[in-house]
Design an enzyme around this catalytic site. Sequence first.
Site, PDB file in Angstrom:
ATOM      1  N   ARG A  26      67.523  65.391  25.945  1.00 31.51           N
ATOM      2  CA  ARG A  26      68.715  66.194  25.577  1.00 31.51           C
ATOM      3  C   ARG A  26      69.557  66.454  26.836  1.00 31.51           C
ATOM      4  O   ARG A  26      69.186  66.062  27.938  1.00 31.51           O
ATOM      5  CB  ARG A  26      68.347  67.506  24.873  1.00 31.51           C
ATOM      6  CG  ARG A  26      67.378  67.358  23.711  1.00 31.51           C
ATOM      7  CD  ARG A  26      67.800  66.319  22.714  1.00 31.51           C
ATOM      8  NE  ARG A  26      66.881  66.214  21.572  1.00 31.51           N
ATOM      9  CZ  ARG A  26      66.818  65.155  20.779  1.00 31.51           C
ATOM     10  NH1 ARG A  26      67.571  64.084  21.008  1.00 31.51           N
ATOM     11  NH2 ARG A  26      65.992  65.148  19.765  1.00 31.51           N
ATOM     12  N   HIS A 150      66.947  50.232  18.152  1.00 37.05           N
ATOM     13  CA  HIS A 150      66.445  51.033  17.032  1.00 37.05           C
ATOM     14  C   HIS A 150      66.605  50.116  15.825  1.00 37.05           C
ATOM     15  O   HIS A 150      67.698  49.964  15.289  1.00 37.05           O
ATOM     16  CB  HIS A 150      67.251  52.320  16.863  1.00 37.05           C
ATOM     17  CG  HIS A 150      66.697  53.204  15.788  1.00 37.05           C
ATOM     18  ND1 HIS A 150      66.366  54.522  15.997  1.00 37.05           N
ATOM     19  CD2 HIS A 150      66.387  52.946  14.494  1.00 37.05           C
ATOM     20  CE1 HIS A 150      65.881  55.041  14.864  1.00 37.05           C
ATOM     21  NE2 HIS A 150      65.900  54.101  13.939  1.00 37.05           N
ATOM     22  N   HIS A 187      60.027  52.103  19.025  1.00 35.19           N
ATOM     23  CA  HIS A 187      59.187  52.867  18.083  1.00 35.19           C
ATOM     24  C   HIS A 187      58.819  52.039  16.847  1.00 35.19           C
ATOM     25  O   HIS A 187      59.136  52.385  15.713  1.00 35.19           O
ATOM     26  CB  HIS A 187      59.812  54.203  17.680  1.00 35.19           C
ATOM     27  CG  HIS A 187      61.313  54.201  17.477  1.00 35.19           C
ATOM     28  ND1 HIS A 187      61.951  53.289  16.690  1.00 35.19           N
ATOM     29  CD2 HIS A 187      62.283  55.018  17.973  1.00 35.19           C
ATOM     30  CE1 HIS A 187      63.247  53.544  16.706  1.00 35.19           C
ATOM     31  NE2 HIS A 187      63.475  54.581  17.472  1.00 35.19           N
ATOM     32  N   ASP A 256      59.041  58.258  22.257  1.00 36.51           N
ATOM     33  CA  ASP A 256      60.134  58.755  21.414  1.00 36.51           C
ATOM     34  C   ASP A 256      60.031  60.273  21.259  1.00 36.51           C
ATOM     35  O   ASP A 256      60.381  60.823  20.205  1.00 36.51           O
ATOM     36  CB  ASP A 256      60.173  58.073  20.045  1.00 36.51           C
ATOM     37  CG  ASP A 256      61.502  58.317  19.343  1.00 36.51           C
ATOM     38  OD1 ASP A 256      62.472  58.699  20.022  1.00 36.51           O
ATOM     39  OD2 ASP A 256      61.560  58.149  18.112  1.00 36.51           O
ATOM     40  N   HIS A 260      63.418  69.116  18.768  1.00 36.60           N
ATOM     41  CA  HIS A 260      64.396  69.772  17.888  1.00 36.60           C
ATOM     42  C   HIS A 260      63.969  71.222  17.743  1.00 36.60           C
ATOM     43  O   HIS A 260      62.775  71.499  17.559  1.00 36.60           O
ATOM     44  CB  HIS A 260      64.423  69.120  16.512  1.00 36.60           C
ATOM     45  CG  HIS A 260      65.033  67.756  16.516  1.00 36.60           C
ATOM     46  ND1 HIS A 260      66.388  67.543  16.509  1.00 36.60           N
ATOM     47  CD2 HIS A 260      64.467  66.532  16.568  1.00 36.60           C
ATOM     48  CE1 HIS A 260      66.639  66.247  16.534  1.00 36.60           C
ATOM     49  NE2 HIS A 260      65.488  65.604  16.593  1.00 36.60           N
TER      50      HIS A 260
HETATM   51  C1  NCD Z   1      65.431  60.747  17.771  1.00 34.03           C
HETATM   52  C2  NCD Z   1      66.123  62.005  18.287  1.00 34.03           C
HETATM   53  O1  NCD Z   1      65.866  63.077  17.773  1.00 34.03           O
HETATM   54  O2  NCD Z   1      66.912  61.904  19.226  1.00 34.03           O
HETATM   55  N1  NCD Z   1      64.896  61.003  16.478  1.00 34.03           N
HETATM   56  C3  NCD Z   1      63.906  60.316  15.846  1.00 34.03           C
HETATM   57  O3  NCD Z   1      63.643  60.621  14.683  1.00 34.03           O
HETATM   58  N2  NCD Z   1      63.234  59.368  16.447  1.00 34.03           N
HETATM   59  C4  NCD Z   1      66.366  59.602  17.780  1.00 34.03           C
HETATM   60  C5  NCD Z   1      65.720  58.255  17.648  1.00 34.03           C
HETATM   61  O4  NCD Z   1      65.021  57.791  18.547  1.00 34.03           O
HETATM   62  O5  NCD Z   1      65.889  57.608  16.615  1.00 34.03           O
HETATM   63 ZN    ZN Z   2      64.292  57.820  20.148  1.00 32.84          ZN
END
Ligand code: NCD
Ligand code: ZN
Length: 364
Positions: A26, A150, A187, A256, A260
Amino acid sequence: MKIFAEYGEAYRIEMLAPDNWHNHFRQKDDPRFRPTVAYIASQFARANAMGNTVPPITTAEQIVQYRRDIEEAATEAGFPNFEPLMVLMMTPDTTPEMVTSAFNAGAYGLKIMPANVTTHSSHGIVDYKAKLFRDCLRVARSQRKPALFHAEVVDPSISVQDREQLFIPILSDIREEFPNLPICVEHISDADMVQFVMNADSYVSATVTPHHMEVVEADAQHDVHLQCMPYPKQMKDVEAVRFAAFTHPRFFYGSDNAPHLRPTKEREHPSPASGVFTAPVELSVLVELFERYRQLEKLEAFLSERGARWHGVRQNKGEVTLHREPWVVPDVIDLGDGNEIVPYKHGHTLNWRLADCLRLGQPT
Ligand code: NCD
Ligand code: ZN
């Protein structure tokens, strides 16, 4: 790698300092930023800094500034040798000149997120056949830099279970035009995609998260904190991902980690944010997982060797040490100012703990 064992049970592990090839910190003024940098820099010598920030990292100038922000936060947390791995976020407006400037500014690759596929991806790619996009890939290929995908189609009428496998034709098409473009499938989550990467030549690799090695769709339906994109799949997929992580030289670690805040995960409308906050537990979880399947001796290759080899960079020199010491992952982590975040494995007991943080092991 040294595994110390007694009576058939490992109790201490020393290994080469690891890399994390997919991670989200972030942006600087976000309450998630500093704690996340501290968690990641305490475990990894190098970690990727994905640029789906607000605003996204789409220019060389932003790359330079974002790297500085991360280095400052890592230094403040006591990890001055931590090295962020920078990428350029591709948008439909990215030009070959911008790509060249980004590489000159130290970006190691291009991140390709489909528009609106996941958190903060509205600036992402819409048309994979667009001339400008292909011209940018040509620059990457000629400079031997990877395109980090992605790899999901975004059509809301397509089940999340099918979105990754339906991206295989898009990747095949790109590979036909650019056979020597290094491609990393980020991922990875789907058994068919695992097969695609394994069958491809050495230009194609994949990153593997801890959760896609063990979480299935039903788990994520019960716990919103396990929901992410690509959405967790079925047991056959999890087994394929895990087998690849244990055995294959072109599958390496990228957590990854995607923090949040609690209200955005636990809300109903709009739908909960996607992403799993793995940062506080990454190495502990990985040791446990590899141990459970009797693959501990493969962990160092997965975490510290294969990624560096595929990307053509030196391996780290420092070491990390973990020891067997059960601890309970908190249900919630308080980031201050009323900001809470729920970590991966919340409420679970983990058996392994990081003994010495990387600051002790990294060369200056
Ligand atoms: C990631 C994020 O929150 O930035 N979220 C996720 O579900 N993996 C973004 C991403 O890597 O797709
Ligand atoms: Zn990601």
